[in-house]
Design a protein around this motif. Sequence first.
Motif, PDB file in Angstrom:
ATOM      1  N   GLU A 147      18.763 -12.049  12.647  1.00  0.00           N
ATOM      2  CA  GLU A 147      18.556 -11.192  13.813  1.00  0.00           C
ATOM      3  C   GLU A 147      17.072 -11.043  14.122  1.00  0.00           C
ATOM      4  O   GLU A 147      16.662 -11.074  15.292  1.00  0.00           O
ATOM      5  N   ILE A 148      16.264 -10.902  13.101  1.00  0.00           N
ATOM      6  CA  ILE A 148      14.820 -10.789  13.303  1.00  0.00           C
ATOM      7  C   ILE A 148      14.274 -12.083  13.901  1.00  0.00           C
ATOM      8  O   ILE A 148      13.455 -12.071  14.831  1.00  0.00           O
ATOM      9  N   ASP A 149      14.719 -13.224  13.377  1.00  0.00           N
ATOM     10  CA  ASP A 149      14.244 -14.499  13.882  1.00  0.00           C
ATOM     11  C   ASP A 149      14.631 -14.705  15.344  1.00  0.00           C
ATOM     12  O   ASP A 149      13.924 -15.374  16.104  1.00  0.00           O
ATOM     13  N   VAL A 152      15.228  -5.453  14.530  1.00  0.00           N
ATOM     14  CA  VAL A 152      16.529  -5.151  13.945  1.00  0.00           C
ATOM     15  C   VAL A 152      17.157  -4.024  14.746  1.00  0.00           C
ATOM     16  O   VAL A 152      16.545  -2.960  14.922  1.00  0.00           O
ATOM     17  N   SER A 153      18.359  -4.244  15.235  1.00  0.00           N
ATOM     18  CA  SER A 153      19.088  -3.191  15.923  1.00  0.00           C
ATOM     19  C   SER A 153      19.806  -2.338  14.874  1.00  0.00           C
ATOM     20  O   SER A 153      20.829  -2.754  14.323  1.00  0.00           O
ATOM     21  N   ILE A 154      19.237  -1.188  14.596  1.00  0.00           N
ATOM     22  CA  ILE A 154      19.826  -0.315  13.585  1.00  0.00           C
ATOM     23  C   ILE A 154      21.227   0.127  14.013  1.00  0.00           C
ATOM     24  O   ILE A 154      22.175   0.124  13.217  1.00  0.00           O
ATOM     25  N   ALA A 155      21.351   0.487  15.294  1.00  0.00           N
ATOM     26  CA  ALA A 155      22.670   0.914  15.787  1.00  0.00           C
ATOM     27  C   ALA A 155      23.673  -0.227  15.677  1.00  0.00           C
ATOM     28  O   ALA A 155      24.822  -0.034  15.271  1.00  0.00           O
ATOM     29  N   TRP A 163      17.855  -0.546   3.542  1.00  0.00           N
ATOM     30  CA  TRP A 163      17.288  -1.882   3.673  1.00  0.00           C
ATOM     31  C   TRP A 163      16.979  -2.282   5.116  1.00  0.00           C
ATOM     32  O   TRP A 163      15.880  -2.804   5.394  1.00  0.00           O
ATOM     33  N   PRO A 164      17.866  -2.060   6.098  1.00  0.00           N
ATOM     34  CA  PRO A 164      17.502  -2.405   7.477  1.00  0.00           C
ATOM     35  C   PRO A 164      16.283  -1.625   7.965  1.00  0.00           C
ATOM     36  O   PRO A 164      15.452  -2.166   8.720  1.00  0.00           O
ATOM     37  N   GLY A 167      -0.116 -15.678  13.849  1.00  0.00           N
ATOM     38  CA  GLY A 167       0.487 -16.431  12.746  1.00  0.00           C
ATOM     39  C   GLY A 167       0.978 -15.573  11.618  1.00  0.00           C
ATOM     40  O   GLY A 167       1.393 -16.071  10.584  1.00  0.00           O
ATOM     41  N   LYS A 168       0.888 -14.259  11.778  1.00  0.00           N
ATOM     42  CA  LYS A 168       1.309 -13.418  10.668  1.00  0.00           C
ATOM     43  C   LYS A 168       2.503 -12.558  11.051  1.00  0.00           C
ATOM     44  O   LYS A 168       3.586 -12.672  10.519  1.00  0.00           O
ATOM     45  N   PHE A 169       2.292 -11.658  12.004  1.00  0.00           N
ATOM     46  CA  PHE A 169       3.392 -10.810  12.434  1.00  0.00           C
ATOM     47  C   PHE A 169       3.499 -10.867  13.965  1.00  0.00           C
ATOM     48  O   PHE A 169       2.480 -10.878  14.651  1.00  0.00           O
ATOM     49  N   THR A 170       4.669 -10.848  14.484  1.00  0.00           N
ATOM     50  CA  THR A 170       4.864 -10.836  15.936  1.00  0.00           C
ATOM     51  C   THR A 170       6.259 -10.350  16.259  1.00  0.00           C
ATOM     52  O   THR A 170       7.183 -10.546  15.478  1.00  0.00           O
ATOM     53  N   LEU A 171       6.408  -9.716  17.419  1.00  0.00           N
ATOM     54  CA  LEU A 171       7.713  -9.298  17.894  1.00  0.00           C
ATOM     55  C   LEU A 171       8.299 -10.306  18.874  1.00  0.00           C
ATOM     56  O   LEU A 171       9.400 -10.120  19.374  1.00  0.00           O
ATOM     57  N   ALA A 172       7.557 -11.347  19.195  1.00  0.00           N
ATOM     58  CA  ALA A 172       8.066 -12.355  20.117  1.00  0.00           C
ATOM     59  C   ALA A 172       9.280 -13.044  19.502  1.00  0.00           C
ATOM     60  O   ALA A 172       9.355 -13.230  18.294  1.00  0.00           O
TER      61      ALA A 172
END
Length: 739
Positions: A95-97, A102-105, A191-192, A209-214
């Motif tokens: 889901e993250i990829d 992450v949709s908690i709901a 965990w989520p 190259g490290k973190f992104t929400l794209a």
Amino acid sequence: MRLTNAHEPAKTSDDAAARIAPKRDPETAATKRTDQSSSARPSHWRPDIEGLRALAVGVVIAAHIGFPYMAGGFVGVDVFFVISGFLITSLLLREIDTTGTVSIAGFYARRAVRLLPAAATVLVATLVAAWLWLPRTRLGDIAADAAAAALNVINIRLAQEGTDYLNAEVPPSPLQHFWSLAVEEQFYIVWPLVLLAIVFLGAKLGRPGKFTLARHRNRGPGRTAAITAFLVVAGGASFWASAAWTAGDPIWSYFGIHTRAWELAVGALIAVAAGRIRAWVPTWAAAIASWAGLVLIVAAVFVLDEHTVFPGTAAMLPVAGCALAIAAGCVPHRFGAGALLGIRPAQFVGKISYGLYLWHWPLIMIGPAVMGLEQVRLRHYLLLMAVAFLLTIATFYLVENPIRTKRPLVQVPSRALALGGGLITAMLAVSILMVQQPMPAQENDEAAEITGDDSTVWEMIGESSDVESVPANLTPPLDAAGSDEPALYADDCVTSREGTDLAKDCWFGDPDGEKTIVLLGDSHAAQWFPAFNQIAEASGWKLLPLAKAGCSVADVAEHSNQLGRRYTECEEWKEKAFAEIESIEPDVVVASSYDEKEILADDPDQAWADGWAESLNRLDEAADRVYYLADSANPPGDTPACLAEHSDNVTACVVGIAEATTRPERRAAAIEAIEADTDATVVDPIPWMCDMENDTCPVVVGNLLVYRDANHLSPRFVAELTPQVAAAIPLEAQQVDTR
């Protein structure tokens, strides 16, 4: 324990996992179903994991029904923990990829539609069955277990109940197996949120190259490193806690998430590393690893048993085996264990394993009562498991599968969450309703009330074995018997099983008394407190009770079934108790213990007798007088539960003196050794509670309940025995200066 199906529900527009293209997802399992015509199977479905589920539930059931040589089948729980850690983490990472978050709901909604319908069905059915077929004295506790299960905290409740020594003889709850579901749900809650926090912090840092929400498919190395670091640290801490604390605190360690989280973390680490495993591990090595993993799991089933300190380091065996098998399945290979795990029977059992796990334990606990069996054989359990299998199939096709694949629920998380909330509320409502169910109204006559003046236990004991009906004025009532404890417990004056220190500020009797009597022993010594407290008050003596759960006075090495090892806490506490007695030099010491102990010696009965002689001789050096108060009569079984089942046939609960005497050979050997080798006076209390002429031990005398549980006398009954105790162990009254 979550034994839900390995495959995802039918693909929907908002199901992140279902939108992953098989060829581009680095975390997609390499092993795929050969029958591609089944669209219900997503590309990441793992038949080997389905087979592992079947193996795990099979060995758990085998252990629970007492199948020969499979006592270690409880490790199936650990296999499920690793599987759950892997599958849930794989789902979240996909889901993250895909979405960058992450949709908690959405996550909780998926858990609700998959887990709660079947769990609610089994839980409510178990409550109804308990109400119909189990003693009504147990209904309140089982209903409380149901409420705890609905709220996913039953593991905490069971740990608390397991540390209560006075509950040691209570049969296991038919809902006890929900503890592992609670552990997993607690993991699912945390965990989520952790993964979401890592993604959020990465977005805040915003380093290329490290973190992104794209949205992207290739995970940044920084995010992978952060997830891995968290799992290693958290899992390592949990494993250390399991290794360090299990021996000293086995009950909390068995049920607690703090000592089980590392098993889930191992599965999660495999999910994080799945792409690299597939890229780096040769196919031949994967095939060998899959078989090695399967062998380790099976070996754990046959090597470990109920005496193993568990989880501790022993859990490494099944966890390592499952980890090897799952990791190997990330690599396409032939000739591995997947060939065995993928056979049709294993796939079917794996598919329905969640419901099978839910149903099997209530059938084991309640089924014999439904069948009217007093002695249950393996063949009976096998029949009950056949019933559990049929119930599981019905639940899967009528409840579990239809609900979890229902599009309005799958596509709209709010509806799934509403369903989950409704099911939890319904489970709680049924639990509360059951808790409030009163005992069946007693239409029987009231018995003559024993007051100690006009009527006494001694006068009525001879006519009590023929009592037919439970009197309407029974004291304490059957539904309150379990909580009717001596005041010592409310005053925190009994050292717990895990404790080694003496209770503080526990002086009773006459606080101004110049003479002292010590009551020394375990709960079978503490049960006599009401009588000795009255005697001490009337005589002007101080009373010091020194009591510890399950700890005998005899100088012996004991094994604690609750702790699963040598009871070293007893030895340490006992030495402190003797030191305290030697320092205060009491006038009288009364020592008593339960004879049902597991003694670590080649000849346990002789060791018990010699240990008593050794301890009483040591006490004799510190006190003016020493008494050995032999163990009380203990009719087999839970007396209040028996009376609840036979309210109009009390004689069904009455047994002969021989049957009510715990380990008679051991008892006789101890008395003989004490009389021959010590100056202590032996006092036998059995004539105070049993009809010696008719050779029976009544359970109701007048309006008094004799036993509060399976082997402890009720405090009110003991209080009415004060004249007999005072005659056998006299305390001269303190002389008071009236000038």
